[in-house]
Design an enzyme around this catalytic site. Sequence first.
Site, PDB file in Angstrom:
ATOM      1  NE  ARG A 153      70.097 123.940  22.458  1.00  0.00           N
ATOM      2  CZ  ARG A 153      70.190 125.087  21.442  1.00  0.00           C
ATOM      3  NH1 ARG A 153      68.992 125.762  21.154  1.00  0.00           N
ATOM      4  NH2 ARG A 153      71.294 125.340  21.276  1.00  0.00           N
ATOM      5  CG  HIS A 192      67.744 124.252  17.382  1.00  0.00           C
ATOM      6  ND1 HIS A 192      66.638 124.542  18.262  1.00  0.00           N
ATOM      7  CD2 HIS A 192      67.216 124.092  16.270  1.00  0.00           C
ATOM      8  CE1 HIS A 192      65.483 124.771  17.497  1.00  0.00           C
ATOM      9  NE2 HIS A 192      65.817 124.452  16.492  1.00  0.00           N
ATOM     10  CE1 TYR A 197      73.362 128.543  20.494  1.00  0.00           C
ATOM     11  CE2 TYR A 197      74.141 127.822  18.393  1.00  0.00           C
ATOM     12  CZ  TYR A 197      73.352 127.716  19.311  1.00  0.00           C
ATOM     13  OH  TYR A 197      72.554 126.833  19.185  1.00  0.00           O
TER      14      TYR A 197
END
Lengths: 356, 389
Positions: free
Chosen positions: A256, A260, A269
Amino acid sequence: MKTIAEFSIQFHQYLNEEGQIVQALPAFANDHAHLIRLYTSMQRTRLLDAKAVIMQRTGKMGTYPSSLGQEAVATGLGDAMKPEDVFCPYYRDQGAMLERGVTLTEILSYWGGDERGADFQVPREDFPVSVPIATQCLHACGVAYAFKYRKQPRVAVTSLGEGGTSEGAFYEAINLAGMWNLPVVFVINNNQWAISVPRNIQTHAQTIAQKAIAGGIEGVQVDGNDVIAVREIVGRAVEKARSGNGPTVVEAVTYRLSDHTTADDAKRYWNEEVVKTAFAKEPLIRLRRYLTEQGAWNDEKEKQLIDQLSQELDQAIKDYANKASQPAENIMDFTFKELPEALLHQREILLGENHG
Amino acid sequence: MKIFYLPDLGEGLHEAEIREWLVKEGDQVTEDQPIVSMETAKALLDVPSPFTGTIEKLHGNPGDLVKTGAPLVSFNADAQSSHHVEQHRKDAGTVVGNIQVGDTVINESATGIKPAAASGARVKASPAVRKMASELGVDLNTVTPTGPGESITAADVNAAATSKPSSIQPTTATNDVAAPEGYTALHGVTRSMAINMALAHQTVAPVTLVDDADIQHFGPNEDISVRIMRAVQHACEQVPKLNSHFHGKSLSYKQIKEINLAIAVDTEAGLYAPVIKDIGNKTDLELREKINEFKVHAKKQDFPPADLSGATISLSNFGVFVGRYASPIIVPPTVAIIGIGKLRETVVAENGVPAVHKIMPVSITVDHRLITGGEAARFLAALINSLQQ
């Protein structure tokens, strides 16, 4: 002691990250026109995602899940299906939905908060996007059971993220699919992240594909950044299901490269070095490189394609923005056959306010 | 002039902070070009320009909080958008498409806001806000709306509830008041501190007890921080009520099994209180690793949100700087905070003769609404016993 069962998981790749062929291509991939179609679809998805994120940031779009870097998974699986099959998508499947005939305007409308965007005009029987995690796996089993019951040579396909495979619904679905030998295919977009939970703490299983074994069905892994591999392996699984030979779990390994959703900030993160490496492996670069080496693609064609897709997208955004809004009472009118008294009262208040 | 109003940059966010302008007034910009870096409760992100045109005015400075739906940037009148949709004040940012808005004019009077018309007037508030108003006995017609499209927010209802003559005037800040000329507005972690401390001061009934632990027996390689955590754990096991959450409104409490210890950390940007979860099930090594991790985050002030919530009891190690005893503030819903003062060597009586021992000053502050003085004393005794063993 003796071994009573043994299992193995195969990994498939045709086009590596340098755009080189690593094994004999499947028949469809020898047709450059077909590959260019796949490339076009991935590029369309990428432009849509980029624009939708910008629109969210300027208040013209709701929360939106970009599929940056994972276009080959959605495009490949969408292309592997036949029109009469049924797709039960999750929220990062815009590429597959476009392949199925869902329009850009419908996708924008859905994520812009207009449920009419889920009433697809072309794949009439495809399911709306499932935002709840992994529930669509059981919907797909229900659809597949209906096909089997009616003796129709059709297949249900569903997809989900690798995080979704930790859900009970996924295990229930593969158990049912195996037990009833259903014509269903589960495609896992293993993009390494379930929001901020990385793959290595999501499950101790070496592969996601091996979870299929527990349901007594086949599990296989593909390079999810190789659209040829995704198209070929999902295609084989779909035809296997169609011919009555049962379900398959296809794990497409990708990364990815976006947040998100627009409500997330992956910079908090993720590791920049890892992401940099992942960017070099993304699916469009390698197919473009291959087609260029084959003499089937060049900068001129690339520019023309981007222009054409941008115009298509601009038109879709205009259609989305100019779509007449729904009457307010639509909020209440489609849940109950007959409205309970309390809601009838609220509906009156709503209408009174609108007219007063 | 065309105005770009701040949209909801996440899911139901009420405000965002300007971190950096990427353009200035008078600049020519193109649609989709990043114009400002904004920070929300969850993310730091670049906001693109919705128009191609000239920037006429930037509404705010870096550090300013902008409410969702408030003007962010003004463009010249000829600014163009490829989407052929123009935002109007009535459908500020958060809403896609048109929303029908009542035309009732609301007039401000000396006592507050009253609807112009007695009948047919409508207030805009979400069902949750309406429910809250009814619970607090607030008439929505008297509330000043500050939300997008003149809608009433939860904060508006709260403000109205607390400004009623019968209730106590809050000392907590509201978002609605701008900083006076010459004042610097707090933001981020310093702002959180101001809000939390004011809230604690209004509600908690603190009482403090202090004593010393004799730690003469500590070896030179003793991990003092870990020893203190183990002592807190031991004391919580002996007097578990101090590891509770107290619900002031209903006068109820919940004793919590896991000990999630918040540690006050001083950083350049301000006070943080990261939490070590379930210290009872962590090894000494794991505790040490977590402390070291916090030190790294403290330098960069980049604590992950998950590390900043869930505290059941707190520890302030102010003694690493200076000071023996203190009564640090308890942050609701927790009910206790331990303070550790500066370690020192001092003369103590040992078997009737003077001896020089290493001493650790210890303070315990509890919320006397829930915890009795006896419980606090037994907790402190258990803590000291553990340290002295």
